[in-house]
Scaffold this motif. Structure first.
Motif, mmCIF file in Angstrom:
data_model
loop_
_atom_site.group_PDB
_atom_site.id
_atom_site.type_symbol
_atom_site.label_atom_id
_atom_site.label_comp_id
_atom_site.label_asym_id
_atom_site.label_seq_id
_atom_site.Cartn_x
_atom_site.Cartn_y
_atom_site.Cartn_z
ATOM 1 N N PHE A 178 19.255 0.112 -8.007
ATOM 2 C CA PHE A 178 17.935 -0.029 -7.424
ATOM 3 C C PHE A 178 18.032 -0.376 -5.952
ATOM 4 C CE2 PHE A 178 18.778 -4.401 -8.788
ATOM 5 C CZ PHE A 178 18.349 -5.149 -7.702
ATOM 6 N N ALA A 179 17.006 0.011 -5.235
ATOM 7 C CA ALA A 179 16.839 -0.368 -3.836
ATOM 8 C C ALA A 179 15.436 -0.934 -3.737
ATOM 9 C CB ALA A 179 16.991 0.839 -2.923
ATOM 10 N N GLY A 180 15.304 -2.053 -3.072
ATOM 11 C CA GLY A 180 13.979 -2.636 -2.953
ATOM 12 C C GLY A 180 14.034 -4.040 -2.418
ATOM 13 N N GLY A 181 12.941 -4.709 -2.558
ATOM 14 C CA GLY A 181 12.823 -6.073 -2.075
ATOM 15 C C GLY A 181 11.367 -6.435 -1.954
ATOM 16 N N GLY A 182 11.100 -7.473 -1.185
ATOM 17 C CA GLY A 182 9.718 -7.886 -1.056
ATOM 18 C C GLY A 182 9.535 -9.015 -0.072
ATOM 19 N N GLY B 120 8.984 -4.696 -4.754
ATOM 20 C CA GLY B 120 9.001 -3.357 -5.302
ATOM 21 C C GLY B 120 10.418 -2.812 -5.330
ATOM 22 N N TYR B 121 10.701 -2.023 -6.332
ATOM 23 C CA TYR B 121 12.027 -1.433 -6.493
ATOM 24 C C TYR B 121 11.885 0.029 -6.881
ATOM 25 C CZ TYR B 121 13.288 -6.348 -7.014
ATOM 26 O OH TYR B 121 13.437 -7.682 -6.814
ATOM 27 N N VAL B 122 12.863 0.815 -6.526
ATOM 28 C CA VAL B 122 12.931 2.204 -6.964
ATOM 29 C C VAL B 122 14.405 2.540 -7.192
ATOM 30 C CG1 VAL B 122 13.017 3.175 -4.631
ATOM 31 C CG2 VAL B 122 12.134 4.553 -6.510
ATOM 32 N N GLY B 123 14.682 3.351 -8.208
ATOM 33 C CA GLY B 123 16.071 3.719 -8.446
ATOM 34 C C GLY B 123 16.280 4.540 -9.690
ATOM 35 N N PRO B 124 17.450 5.163 -9.790
ATOM 36 C CA PRO B 124 17.787 5.971 -10.964
ATOM 37 C C PRO B 124 18.301 5.103 -12.111
ATOM 38 C CG PRO B 124 19.576 6.058 -9.390
ATOM 39 C CD PRO B 124 18.490 5.235 -8.759
ATOM 40 N N LYS B 125 18.080 5.587 -13.336
ATOM 41 C CA LYS B 125 18.600 4.926 -14.539
ATOM 42 C C LYS B 125 19.300 5.971 -15.405
ATOM 43 C CE LYS B 125 15.771 2.124 -16.727
ATOM 44 N NZ LYS B 125 14.532 1.551 -17.282
ATOM 45 N N HIS B 126 20.416 5.577 -16.000
ATOM 46 C CA HIS B 126 21.144 6.450 -16.917
ATOM 47 C C HIS B 126 21.098 5.822 -18.304
ATOM 48 C CE1 HIS B 126 24.086 9.006 -18.747
ATOM 49 N NE2 HIS B 126 24.892 7.995 -18.981
ATOM 50 N N THR C 43 0.819 -1.198 0.000
ATOM 51 C CA THR C 43 0.000 0.000 0.000
ATOM 52 C C THR C 43 0.858 1.255 0.000
ATOM 53 O OG1 THR C 43 -1.688 -1.207 1.226
ATOM 54 C CG2 THR C 43 -1.866 1.181 1.204
ATOM 55 N N ILE C 44 1.904 1.276 0.803
ATOM 56 C CA ILE C 44 2.797 2.432 0.867
ATOM 57 C C ILE C 44 3.484 2.651 -0.472
ATOM 58 C CG2 ILE C 44 4.925 3.325 1.923
ATOM 59 C CD1 ILE C 44 3.984 1.959 4.524
ATOM 60 N N PHE C 45 3.946 1.561 -1.106
ATOM 61 C CA PHE C 45 4.638 1.682 -2.388
ATOM 62 C C PHE C 45 3.694 2.205 -3.467
ATOM 63 C CE2 PHE C 45 6.381 -0.006 -6.356
ATOM 64 C CZ PHE C 45 7.653 0.526 -6.291
ATOM 65 N N ILE C 46 2.479 1.671 -3.525
ATOM 66 C CA ILE C 46 1.507 2.116 -4.527
ATOM 67 C C ILE C 46 1.158 3.582 -4.285
ATOM 68 C CG2 ILE C 46 -0.871 1.827 -5.325
ATOM 69 C CD1 ILE C 46 -0.457 -1.194 -4.905
ATOM 70 N N LEU C 47 0.997 3.974 -3.031
ATOM 71 C CA LEU C 47 0.706 5.360 -2.696
ATOM 72 C C LEU C 47 1.850 6.279 -3.133
ATOM 73 C CD1 LEU C 47 -1.219 7.363 -1.366
ATOM 74 C CD2 LEU C 47 -0.070 6.892 0.796
ATOM 75 N N GLU D 238 12.839 5.506 -11.651
ATOM 76 C CA GLU D 238 11.839 4.487 -11.920
ATOM 77 C C GLU D 238 11.366 3.812 -10.636
ATOM 78 O OE1 GLU D 238 11.436 0.877 -15.018
ATOM 79 O OE2 GLU D 238 13.163 0.755 -13.681
ATOM 80 N N GLY D 239 10.076 3.526 -10.598
ATOM 81 C CA GLY D 239 9.481 2.697 -9.568
ATOM 82 C C GLY D 239 8.882 1.472 -10.236
#
Length: 158
Positions: A87-91, A65-71, A4-8, A51-52
Motif C-alpha cells: 500500500f501507499a498512503g497516509g494522512g 487514505g491508502y491505495v494498493g494491489p492485493k494478491h 476530496t481528491i481521494f474520494i473523487l 483496493e482504495g
C-alpha cells in the motif's frame, strides 16, 4: 483537499468500472467515535485486486487514505481468502509512506463480505506530531488496520 481528491479518485474508478465486479465495504468500528472507514476493491483477475481505503474522523480533523494491489493466495470465489499486499498512503498528522499488509476476505454465496487486514509501513514524507512532542527522532510508522463488512456487486453482462 487531499480527502476530496481521494474520494473523487475512488468515485471515478467505480464509475469507469460499472460493468465489472466490484467490492464495496465499510467498517462499523469508527462509528463509535463519529468516524467513517470505507473501501472499494476492483478485481484485476481472480487472484489480484486493486483496493482504495479511506478512514476519517471529521470531529478530530483526522484523515487517512491508502491505495494498493492485493494478491489472494488461494481464492475460491475470486478475490477472497488470505491476501498479501502493498500500500501507499497516509494522512493528516502522520505523513505518507509505503508498506505491506496481510488479511483475509470471505464472500458469501449472496455476495456479502467480511474483510479484515493489518499491516505497517514506513513514513517517507511528512511525519507525526509524536516526535515533536517527545523530542526523540524515531522511525515513523504508517499503520494499516481494517475490519470491513460489505457487498460484492456482481459483474453486469452486456
Amino acid at each position: 483537499m487531499r480527502k476530496t481528491i481521494f474520494i473523487l479518485a475512488l468515485f471515478l474508478t467505480a464509475k469507469s468500472t460499472l460493468h465489472a465486479q466490484i467490492d464495496v465495504g465499510a467498517s462499523p468500528v469508527p462509528l463509535i467515535a463519529l468516524g467513517l472507514a470505507a473501501s472499494v476493491e476492483y478485481p484485476l483477475n481472480p487472484s489480484f485486486g486493486l483496493e482504495g481505503y479511506l478512514i476519517t474522523f471529521p470531529v478530530a480533523g483526522f484523515f487517512a487514505g491508502y491505495v494498493g494491489p492485493k494478491h489472494y493466495l488461494r481464492p475460491k470465489r475470486g478475490n477472497d481468502g488470505f491476501s498479501i499486499g502493498l500500500f501507499a498512503g497516509g494522512g493528516s498528522r502522520m505523513g505518507s509512506g509505503l508498506g505491506f499488509n496481510v488479511g483475509y476476505k470471505t464472500v458469501s454465496e449472496r455476495g456479502f463480505i467480511l474483510d479484515f487486514g493489518f499491516g505497517m509501513g514506513r513514513t517517507l514524507f511528512g511525519g507525526s506530531d509524536i516526535s515533536a512532542l517527545t523530542g526523540f527522532r524515531s522511525v515513523e510508522i504508517t499503520p494499516y488496520l481494517k475490519l470491513n463488512v460489505g457487498y460484492r456487486f456482481p459483474k453486469k453482462e452486456g
